[in-house]
Design an enzyme around this catalytic site. Structure first.
Site, PDB file in Angstrom:
ATOM      1  N   HIS A  30     -11.943   4.211   7.603  1.00 27.28           N
ATOM      2  CA  HIS A  30     -13.405   4.335   7.586  1.00 27.28           C
ATOM      3  C   HIS A  30     -13.857   5.151   6.371  1.00 27.28           C
ATOM      4  CE1 HIS A  30     -14.151   2.849  11.804  1.00 27.28           C
ATOM      5  NE2 HIS A  30     -12.830   2.987  11.778  1.00 27.28           N
ATOM      6  N   ASP A 124     -21.345   5.982   9.562  1.00 25.14           N
ATOM      7  CA  ASP A 124     -20.448   4.999  10.166  1.00 25.14           C
ATOM      8  C   ASP A 124     -21.057   4.520  11.491  1.00 25.14           C
ATOM      9  OD1 ASP A 124     -17.247   4.215  10.005  1.00 25.14           O
ATOM     10  OD2 ASP A 124     -18.037   4.225  12.061  1.00 25.14           O
ATOM     11  N   SER A 366      -7.042  -3.578   5.041  1.00 18.78           N
ATOM     12  CA  SER A 366      -5.797  -4.206   4.586  1.00 18.78           C
ATOM     13  C   SER A 366      -5.988  -5.709   4.440  1.00 18.78           C
ATOM     14  CB  SER A 366      -4.661  -3.910   5.574  1.00 18.78           C
ATOM     15  OG  SER A 366      -4.349  -2.531   5.531  1.00 18.78           O
TER      16      SER A 366
HETATM   17  N1  UDP Z   1      -3.469   2.646   2.659  1.00 14.98           N
HETATM   18  C1  UDP Z   1      -2.967   3.320   1.562  1.00 14.98           C
HETATM   19  N2  UDP Z   1      -1.622   3.459   1.447  1.00 14.98           N
HETATM   20  C2  UDP Z   1      -0.741   3.004   2.365  1.00 14.98           C
HETATM   21  C3  UDP Z   1      -1.252   2.306   3.486  1.00 14.98           C
HETATM   22  C4  UDP Z   1      -2.624   2.141   3.599  1.00 14.98           C
HETATM   23  O1  UDP Z   1      -3.726   3.745   0.686  1.00 14.98           O
HETATM   24  O2  UDP Z   1       0.462   3.200   2.185  1.00 14.98           O
HETATM   25  C5  UDP Z   1      -4.929   2.438   2.780  1.00 14.98           C
HETATM   26  C6  UDP Z   1      -5.274   0.976   2.631  1.00 14.98           C
HETATM   27  O3  UDP Z   1      -5.453   0.649   1.259  1.00 14.98           O
HETATM   28  C7  UDP Z   1      -6.539   0.839   3.457  1.00 14.98           C
HETATM   29  C8  UDP Z   1      -6.442   1.960   4.489  1.00 14.98           C
HETATM   30  O4  UDP Z   1      -5.373   2.809   4.060  1.00 14.98           O
HETATM   31  O5  UDP Z   1      -7.687   1.012   2.635  1.00 14.98           O
HETATM   32  C9  UDP Z   1      -6.103   1.455   5.869  1.00 14.98           C
HETATM   33  O6  UDP Z   1      -7.224   0.831   6.415  1.00 14.98           O
HETATM   34  P1  UDP Z   1      -7.080  -0.380   7.426  1.00 14.98           P
HETATM   35  O7  UDP Z   1      -8.466  -0.774   7.834  1.00 14.98           O
HETATM   36  O8  UDP Z   1      -6.255  -1.445   6.852  1.00 14.98           O
HETATM   37  O9  UDP Z   1      -6.264   0.192   8.638  1.00 14.98           O
HETATM   38  P2  UDP Z   1      -6.379   1.509   9.556  1.00 14.98           P
HETATM   39  O10 UDP Z   1      -5.595   2.562   8.868  1.00 14.98           O
HETATM   40  O11 UDP Z   1      -7.832   1.845   9.704  1.00 14.98           O
HETATM   41  O12 UDP Z   1      -5.742   1.071  10.833  1.00 14.98           O
END
Ligand code: UDP
Length: 464
Positions: A30, A124, A366
Site C-alpha cells: 500500500h 488509502d 506484483s
Molecule cells: N517487493 C520488493 N522486493 C521484493 C518483493 C516485493 O520491492 O523482494 C515489492 C514489490 O515490488 C511490490 C510490493 O513489494 O511493489 C509488494 O506488493 P504486492 O501488492 O505485490 O504484495 P503484498 O506485499 O501487498 O502482499
C-alpha cells in the site's frame, strides 16, 4: 510555469490550493503505490505532506522534498502473522491513529495560510476513520485503492454475494461454482473465500464495507490500473459509483519518477547476476511482503524449482516461512544456476531482459509489475485479492498459470515451472505478457489513457 506543473494562475482567478496530504496504510503493498502517486503529483507542481503511522514508518530522508508528520499509533512492532490478525491490524490502525491524526491535522490547518494551501487528503481505502476525520475538519478527501478494479467490484458486490449464499463458503464443493454476478470469478476467487471462521468472515465484510464507504463518500477514487487492462471492470465501477469520479492512473510505477519506498533493504547485487544470464531464462520468485508459507511448503517449492532445472532468482523474505530455511542440499543441487536474496529491487528485476517468468503470490503490485515487465506469471495466491488476481492472470490475460490452494507438491511445482518457462505453451503466455507490456506502455505514453487521467486528476484536485 514549468512544464507539467499544476496550472494555478489564470489572470484574476484566485490561486488554487496546491498542497496534497497523503496517508498510506502501513504495509509495503500500500505504501509503494501511495508514494508513486505522491511522486506523480509532486512532479505536477503539488507540495506533498505525508501523514503516516509509526508502524512501518517511511524513511523521510529518501523523500527530501516532502513534509512528514508521524502519527503515534501505539501498535506493537512486528507484522501480523495470520489473515485474521492482518484484518484486525487494519482496523486497529484506524482506531489508534484517529485521535492523534485529528490533533495533527487540526494543528497543520491552524498554521497561517494552511487553509488556502491544503487541497485535499488522499487516504488509502482502508482508512475510513481518517477519511472521516479529514472531512469533519473541512478537508476534501480522495481515496486510493491499491488493488484492481475487478477486486473493487468484488468489494461492492460483497453484501449481495453474502445474501445469495456464495459467502461464507459452506462446503469445499462450492469453491469451483461460478459467481454469475462477477464472472470470471469462481467462489474460490472471492475476497473472503478462505475465511476459516464466522469471526474472519465478519471481519472481511466489515473491511470491505468500510472501504466502500470511504470511496463512496470521497471526492474522487484513484486506482492503480489502466483502461486497456480492465476496461469492462472500470466501466462497471464508474456506473456503480455514479457521482464519484474514478481516475485509473496505473501503472503508477511507470508514470511516477523513481524513488524507492521499500521498507526493507533491496539487494541490488542480483541485477548484476541477472546481467550474466541468458535472455528470458530466469524464473524470479517472490511472495511479497505479507504472505507466508509453512516449512513443508517451502521445501516442496524449493525442490520443485530445483528439479525443474531452471535458473532462478529467489527473493526469500526473512519471515516468509516463519523461521524455516531452504532445505539441506538445495544450494548444492542448484549451485551455479540460482541466486537467493532477502529482498530484491522487484520492479527492476521484472523489467530485466534475463527474467522469463515470475512465480508470485499474486499481490496486485506484483501482478502489475509482472505485466509491465512482459513476464508470464505462476500465481500461488494466499489471501485477500490474490486469488482474484491469479484468476485474471490465468483466465483473462492468459499470461500465466494459477497454482490454486492446497498443499504444495514438488512434482506439481516442477511441471508448472516447465510449462511457464518452456515450450509452445510458455511462449504463448510470454507473447500475451508482452502484449500487456505494450498496452501498459501505451497507457503511460503521451496521450495514453492513464496520462490523460493524471491530467484530469490534477485539474480535479485544483478545483476541489
Ligand atoms: N517487493 C520488493 N522486493 C521484493 C518483493 C516485493 O520491492 O523482494 C515489492 C514489490 O515490488 C511490490 C510490493 O513489494 O511493489 C509488494 O506488493 P504486492 O501488492 O505485490 O504484495 P503484498 O506485499 O501487498 O502482499
Amino acid at each position: 510555469m514549468a512544464p507539467g506543473e499544476a496550472n494555478t494562475a489564470t489572470a484574476g482567478a484566485p490561486a488554487r490550493r496546491r498542497r496534497v496530504l497523503l496517508f498510506p496504510l502501513p504495509y509495503q503493498g500500500h505504501i509503494n503505490p501511495m508514494f508513486q502517486l505522491a511522486g506523480l503529483l509532486h512532479a505536477r507542481g503539488f507540495a506533498v505532506t505525508v501523514f503516516h503511522a509509526r508502524f512501518n514508518a517511511p524513511d523521510p530522508s529518501r523523500h527530501p522534498a516532502y513534509g512528514f508528520v508521524p502519527v503515534p499509533d501505539g501498535l506493537p512492532a512486528g507484522t501480523p502473522e495470520t489473515v485474521a490478525a492482518t484484518m484486525e491490524h487494519i482496523l486497529a490502525v484506524n482506531t489508534s491513529c484517529e485521535a492523534p491524526f485529528r490533533e495533527r491535522l487540526a494543528a497543520l490547518l491552524a498554521a497561517p495560510g494552511a487553509r488556502d494551501e491544503v487541497a485535499c487528503l488522499v487516504a488509502d481505502a482502508h482508512l475510513l476513520a481518517l477519511v472521516r476525520v479529514a472531512r469533519r475538519l473541512g478537508v476534501p478527501t480522495l481515496v486510493l485503492r491499491t488493488g484492481s478494479a475487478a477486486c473493487f467490484r468484488n468489494f461492492l458486490a460483497n453484501p449481495v454475494l453474502c445474501e445469495k449464499g456464495y459467502l461464507p463458503v459452506g462446503a469445499e464443493s462450492q469453491l469451483d461454482a461460478p459467481v454469475r454476478e462477477l464472472l470470471p470469478y469462481r467462489v474460490r476467487d472471492l475476497m473472503g473465500a478462505n475465511s476459516r471462521s464466522r469471526h474472519e468472515h465478519e471481519l472481511m465484510c466489515e473491511l470491505l464495507s468500510r472501504a466502500v464507504e470511504a470511496v463512496r463518500s470521497s471526492a474522487g477514487f484513484v486506482l492503480n490500473t489502466f483502461d486497456a487492462l480492465e476496461a469492462d471492470d472500470l466501466a462497471a465501477t464508474r456506473r456503480d459509483l455514479a457521482g464519484v469520479p474514478v481516475f485509473d492512473v496505473g501503472p503508477l510505477h511507470k508514470l511516477s519518477p523513481a524513488s524507492s519506498s521499500s521498507l526493507l533493504q533491496q539487494d541490488r547485487s542480483c541485477l548484476h547476476w541477472l546481467d550474466a544470464q541468458a535472455p528470458a531464462s530466469v524464473l524470479y520468485i517472490s511472495f511479497g511482503s505479507l504472505a507466508s508459507m509453512s516449512g513443508e511448503d517451502l521445501a516442496e517449492a524449493a525442490w520443485g524449482v530445483a528439479n525443474s532445472g531452471q535458473p532462478f532468482l529467489w527473493a526469500l523474505r526473512p519471515g516468509l516461512a516463519r523461521g524455516a530455511a531452504l532445505p539441506d542440499g538445495f544450494a548444492a543441487a542448484t549451485g551455479g544456476r540460482g541466486l537467493v536474496v532477502g529482498w530484491a529491487p522487484q520492479e527492476e528485476v521484472l523489467a530485466h531482459g534475463a527474467v522469463g517468468g515470475f512465480w508470485t503470490h499474486g499481490g496486485w503490485n506484483s501482478a502489475m509489475e509482472g505485466a509491465c515487465g512482459g513476464v508470464p506469471m505462476l500465481c500461488r495466491p494466499c489471501f485477500g485479492d490474490q486469488m482474484g488476481n491469479a484468476r485474471h492472470v490465468e483466465h483473462v490475460w492468459r499470461a500465466g498459470i494459477a497454482l490454486d490452494g492446497g498443499v504444495l507438491e514438488r512434482g506439481a511445482v516442477e511441471a508448472a515451472v516447465r510449462r511457464l518457462m518452456r515450450g509452445e505453451e510458455g511462449e504463448g503466455m510470454r507473447g500475451r505478457a508482452r502484449e500487456l507490456r505494450s498496452r501498459a506502455a501505451a497507457a503511460v505514453a503521451d496521450g495514453g489513457s492513464s496520462r490523460l487521467c493524471v491530467d484530469k486528476l490534477v485539474n480535479h484536485i485544483l478545483w476541489l
